[in-house]
Design a protein around this motif. Structure first.
Motif, PDB file in Angstrom:
ATOM      1  N   GLU A   1      13.394 -29.781 -11.477  1.00 20.20           N
ATOM      2  CA  GLU A   1      12.072 -29.372 -11.027  1.00 20.20           C
ATOM      3  C   GLU A   1      11.302 -30.509 -10.364  1.00 20.20           C
ATOM      4  O   GLU A   1      10.343 -30.264  -9.630  1.00 20.20           O
ATOM      5  N   ALA A   2      11.700 -31.767 -10.624  1.00 21.88           N
ATOM      6  CA  ALA A   2      10.937 -32.890 -10.092  1.00 21.88           C
ATOM      7  C   ALA A   2      11.793 -34.149 -10.105  1.00 21.88           C
ATOM      8  O   ALA A   2      12.789 -34.246 -10.834  1.00 21.88           O
ATOM      9  N   ILE A   3      11.388 -35.105  -9.279  1.00 24.77           N
ATOM     10  CA  ILE A   3      11.967 -36.447  -9.275  1.00 24.77           C
ATOM     11  C   ILE A   3      10.831 -37.431  -9.527  1.00 24.77           C
ATOM     12  O   ILE A   3       9.890 -37.511  -8.733  1.00 24.77           O
ATOM     13  N   PHE A   4      10.912 -38.156 -10.636  1.00 24.29           N
ATOM     14  CA  PHE A   4       9.955 -39.228 -10.908  1.00 24.29           C
ATOM     15  C   PHE A   4      10.647 -40.524 -10.521  1.00 24.29           C
ATOM     16  O   PHE A   4      11.525 -41.019 -11.213  1.00 24.29           O
TER      17      PHE A   4
ATOM     18  N   ARG B   1      13.615 -27.627 -19.193  1.00 24.97           N
ATOM     19  CA  ARG B   1      13.269 -28.233 -17.912  1.00 24.97           C
ATOM     20  C   ARG B   1      14.081 -29.509 -17.708  1.00 24.97           C
ATOM     21  O   ARG B   1      14.433 -30.189 -18.669  1.00 24.97           O
ATOM     22  N   LYS B   2      14.308 -29.846 -16.429  1.00 27.95           N
ATOM     23  CA  LYS B   2      15.117 -31.011 -16.107  1.00 27.95           C
ATOM     24  C   LYS B   2      14.417 -31.817 -15.021  1.00 27.95           C
ATOM     25  O   LYS B   2      14.026 -31.263 -13.993  1.00 27.95           O
ATOM     26  N   ILE B   3      14.302 -33.126 -15.245  1.00 28.05           N
ATOM     27  CA  ILE B   3      13.587 -34.028 -14.349  1.00 28.05           C
ATOM     28  C   ILE B   3      14.439 -35.273 -14.124  1.00 28.05           C
ATOM     29  O   ILE B   3      15.034 -35.805 -15.063  1.00 28.05           O
ATOM     30  N   ILE B   4      14.505 -35.714 -12.874  1.00 30.54           N
ATOM     31  CA  ILE B   4      15.158 -36.990 -12.551  1.00 30.54           C
ATOM     32  C   ILE B   4      14.157 -38.118 -12.803  1.00 30.54           C
ATOM     33  O   ILE B   4      13.015 -38.067 -12.345  1.00 30.54           O
TER      34      ILE B   4
ATOM     35  N   LYS C   1       3.213 -42.577 -17.883  1.00 34.55           N
ATOM     36  CA  LYS C   1       2.759 -41.863 -16.690  1.00 34.55           C
ATOM     37  C   LYS C   1       3.592 -40.609 -16.448  1.00 34.55           C
ATOM     38  O   LYS C   1       3.059 -39.553 -16.085  1.00 34.55           O
ATOM     39  N   LEU C   2       4.889 -40.713 -16.655  1.00 39.01           N
ATOM     40  CA  LEU C   2       5.766 -39.559 -16.441  1.00 39.01           C
ATOM     41  C   LEU C   2       5.394 -38.404 -17.377  1.00 39.01           C
ATOM     42  O   LEU C   2       5.275 -37.262 -16.926  1.00 39.01           O
ATOM     43  N   VAL C   3       5.212 -38.688 -18.657  1.00 43.17           N
ATOM     44  CA  VAL C   3       4.962 -37.587 -19.592  1.00 43.17           C
ATOM     45  C   VAL C   3       3.609 -36.927 -19.336  1.00 43.17           C
ATOM     46  O   VAL C   3       3.456 -35.718 -19.543  1.00 43.17           O
ATOM     47  N   VAL C   4       2.642 -37.712 -18.839  1.00 40.15           N
ATOM     48  CA  VAL C   4       1.350 -37.122 -18.494  1.00 40.15           C
ATOM     49  C   VAL C   4       1.463 -36.280 -17.232  1.00 40.15           C
ATOM     50  O   VAL C   4       1.011 -35.123 -17.181  1.00 40.15           O
ATOM     51  N   ARG C   5       2.096 -36.838 -16.199  1.00 35.43           N
ATOM     52  CA  ARG C   5       2.188 -36.131 -14.913  1.00 35.43           C
ATOM     53  C   ARG C   5       2.947 -34.815 -15.056  1.00 35.43           C
ATOM     54  O   ARG C   5       2.572 -33.803 -14.440  1.00 35.43           O
ATOM     55  N   HIS C   6       3.996 -34.815 -15.859  1.00 33.84           N
ATOM     56  CA  HIS C   6       4.855 -33.629 -15.937  1.00 33.84           C
ATOM     57  C   HIS C   6       4.684 -32.854 -17.244  1.00 33.84           C
ATOM     58  O   HIS C   6       5.503 -31.989 -17.559  1.00 33.84           O
ATOM     59  N   ARG C   7       3.627 -33.169 -17.978  1.00 35.55           N
ATOM     60  CA  ARG C   7       3.260 -32.415 -19.185  1.00 35.55           C
ATOM     61  C   ARG C   7       4.455 -32.313 -20.142  1.00 35.55           C
ATOM     62  O   ARG C   7       4.888 -31.228 -20.530  1.00 35.55           O
TER      63      ARG C   7
END
Length: 227
Positions: free
Chosen positions: A132-135, A106-109, A153-159
């Protein structure tokens, strides 16, 4: 410090001067816009606005946070104003597109900008479909990196399991919380980021490169060779 033993299954990418090259110099435009915003908002001249801009950056982490804390500025208005820039210096990035396509996981900004800014940059690069998402800074309650709370917060929100994640950023100190959580870290060296890293202990940096697409391509090749 050696990298974590497992290959990442989540990749966190900073945006500015990481996914696009620093030579695009978008921040030069943003920097001017920040100064204008402060001058217009506080009714001060250009020189005083510049002084306040840098003072707020030093004391509050970002000029925006200083304006929020001391002057009650709406961060959404601030961000919309300072990101009203010309994005044409950002070129299409077919090498990065190919590297991201080959990169498993998975890839997240993870950006200190806002979502509209990230979307405009990724549209220019041609890589939006990989993420998949932009944080963004709003998701982090307008606190900048390297505040630990926004990483949490990021690791919780995006599991995200930090021990199975990697983070790439051009600002070396931003990688320290990620390393402390168990992530693999990749420092994107630029002329400016190397200057900012002077005097910083870089034990939290596992990998470093001045060519993100090339590094990702090599990492995938090395991973395949280990299989």
């Amino acid at each position: 410090m050696p990298p974590p033993p497992h290959d990442p299954d989540v990749w966190l990418f900073d945006l500015d001067n990481t996914l696009y090259p620093a030579r695009c110099n978008l921040f030069a435009q943003i920097d001017v816009r920040i100064g204008r915003y402060i001058a217009d908002c506080l009714k001060v001249d250009v020189e005083e606005a510049r002084r306040m801009q840098k003072q707020y950056w030093r004391e509050h982490g970002t000029s925006m946070r200083g304006m929020m804390t001391l002057h009650g500025v709406d961060p959404r208005h601030f961000l919309a104003y300072v990101h009203d820039i010309d994005y044409s210096p950002v070129p299409p990035a077919p090498e990065l597109d190919a590297a991201l396509r080959a990169l498993p996981g998975r890839k997240i900004i993870f950006t200190a900008g806002d979502v509209p800014h990230a979307e405009r940059v990724m549209e220019r690069l041609g890589v939006a479909h990989h993420f998949e998402a932009i944080f963004d800074i709003a998701a982090g309650d307008y606190w900048p990196k390297p505040h630990q709370a926004i990483y949490d917060k990021l690791v919780v929100r995006h599991r995200v399991d930090p021990t199975r994640a990697a983070m790439a950023d051009d600002i070396a100190i931003n990688l320290k919380p990620a390393c402390g959580m168990g992530m693999r870290t990749v420092w994107i060296r630029t002329e400016e980021s190397v200057k900012r890293a002077v005097g910083i202990d870089l034990d939290h940096v596992h990998h470093q490169t001045d060519d993100l697409a090339g590094w990702l391509t090599d990492w995938v090749a090395q991973r395949s060779a280990r299989k």
